[in-house]
Design a protein around this motif. Structure first.
Motif, PDB file in Angstrom:
ATOM      1  N   VAL A 128      24.169  77.243 -72.700  1.00  0.00           N
ATOM      2  CA  VAL A 128      23.647  76.438 -71.594  1.00  0.00           C
ATOM      3  C   VAL A 128      24.310  76.909 -70.317  1.00  0.00           C
ATOM      4  N   LYS A 129      23.522  77.113 -69.281  1.00  0.00           N
ATOM      5  CA  LYS A 129      24.121  77.414 -67.982  1.00  0.00           C
ATOM      6  C   LYS A 129      23.394  76.625 -66.908  1.00  0.00           C
ATOM      7  N   GLY A 130      24.060  76.480 -65.779  1.00  0.00           N
ATOM      8  CA  GLY A 130      23.444  75.801 -64.642  1.00  0.00           C
ATOM      9  C   GLY A 130      23.440  74.294 -64.751  1.00  0.00           C
ATOM     10  N   LEU A 131      24.393  73.716 -65.489  1.00  0.00           N
ATOM     11  CA  LEU A 131      24.438  72.262 -65.646  1.00  0.00           C
ATOM     12  C   LEU A 131      24.995  71.626 -64.376  1.00  0.00           C
ATOM     13  N   VAL A 187      28.772  76.443 -72.915  1.00  0.00           N
ATOM     14  CA  VAL A 187      28.259  75.940 -71.642  1.00  0.00           C
ATOM     15  C   VAL A 187      29.021  76.625 -70.514  1.00  0.00           C
ATOM     16  N   SER A 188      28.281  77.237 -69.604  1.00  0.00           N
ATOM     17  CA  SER A 188      28.867  77.779 -68.383  1.00  0.00           C
ATOM     18  C   SER A 188      27.913  77.419 -67.256  1.00  0.00           C
ATOM     19  N   TYR A 241      22.387  62.968 -67.595  1.00  0.00           N
ATOM     20  CA  TYR A 241      22.423  63.737 -68.834  1.00  0.00           C
ATOM     21  C   TYR A 241      21.145  64.560 -68.962  1.00  0.00           C
ATOM     22  N   PHE A 242      21.177  65.567 -69.822  1.00  0.00           N
ATOM     23  CA  PHE A 242      19.982  66.336 -70.132  1.00  0.00           C
ATOM     24  C   PHE A 242      19.311  65.762 -71.378  1.00  0.00           C
ATOM     25  N   LEU A 300      19.671  78.391 -72.440  1.00  0.00           N
ATOM     26  CA  LEU A 300      18.948  77.320 -71.768  1.00  0.00           C
ATOM     27  C   LEU A 300      19.475  77.298 -70.338  1.00  0.00           C
ATOM     28  N   ASP A 301      18.686  77.795 -69.401  1.00  0.00           N
ATOM     29  CA  ASP A 301      19.114  77.899 -68.007  1.00  0.00           C
ATOM     30  C   ASP A 301      18.591  76.702 -67.234  1.00  0.00           C
TER      31      ASP A 301
END
Length: 168
Positions: A60-63, A88-89, A45-46, A22-23
């Motif tokens: 998950v990336k790009g948070l 997550v990164s 939050y997402f 999930l980008d």
């Protein structure tokens, strides 16, 4: 073209990401205050809340979150839920950072979940997390709950989970 994420909805099902990415850096969000589209999540939050839910097998990336919300994290609150096998990164200001930026009103900050109660977290990892106070706020932030994976945990279990390169 902007995307609008559901707001204030409690998720109660099973979200199995099947180990897909999930980008969030590709997500275009409309900020009603600035009238601009950005990939920075302004509401804190997402995913809003989970209750009797399972969130699993997701990368998950790009948070990037910048908000004066009381809760900052990928998930706002998880109650009676299971969160497992999540990686997550981020990208943030540094291409390898997850960036969570709060203000004096921010109380709970976690890389995965800001607040959990009666929740199990298993096999979760976070890489390159940065949590900081918004530059425009000079006041000291007090009485906050901040953690790499979870900001606040009540009656919960956290197993086999790690944070690498955590900067507050």
């Amino acid at each position: 073209n902007s995307s609008r994420l559901p707001n204030n909805i409690t998720y109660t099902g099973i979200l199995d990401g099947n180990n897909k990415m999930l980008d969030l850096s590709e997500l275009a969000l409309y900020d009603s205050k600035t009238k601009e589209t950005t990939n920075i999540i302004a509401r804190g939050y997402f995913l809003y809340d989970t209750s009797f839910a399972t969130i699993k097998n997701l990368q998950v990336k790009g948070l990037q979150i910048k908000s004066n919300a009381s809760y900052l994290g990928f998930i706002r609150r998880a109650i009676d839920s299971v969160i497992e096998n999540i990686d997550v990164s981020g990208i943030g200001e540094n291409p390898n950072n997850i960036l969570l930026t709060g203000t004096r009103d921010t109380m709970y900050v976690g890389g995965i979940v800001a607040y959990i109660d009666h929740t199990e977290i298993n096999d979760v990892s976070i890489n390159n997390l940065e949590i900081k106070k918004a530059e425009e706020y000079n006041e000291t932030i007090k009485n906050n709950y901040i953690g790499g994976i979870v900001g606040y945990a009540g009656n919960s279990k956290l197993q086999n989970s790690y944070v690498y390169d955590f900067n507050v």
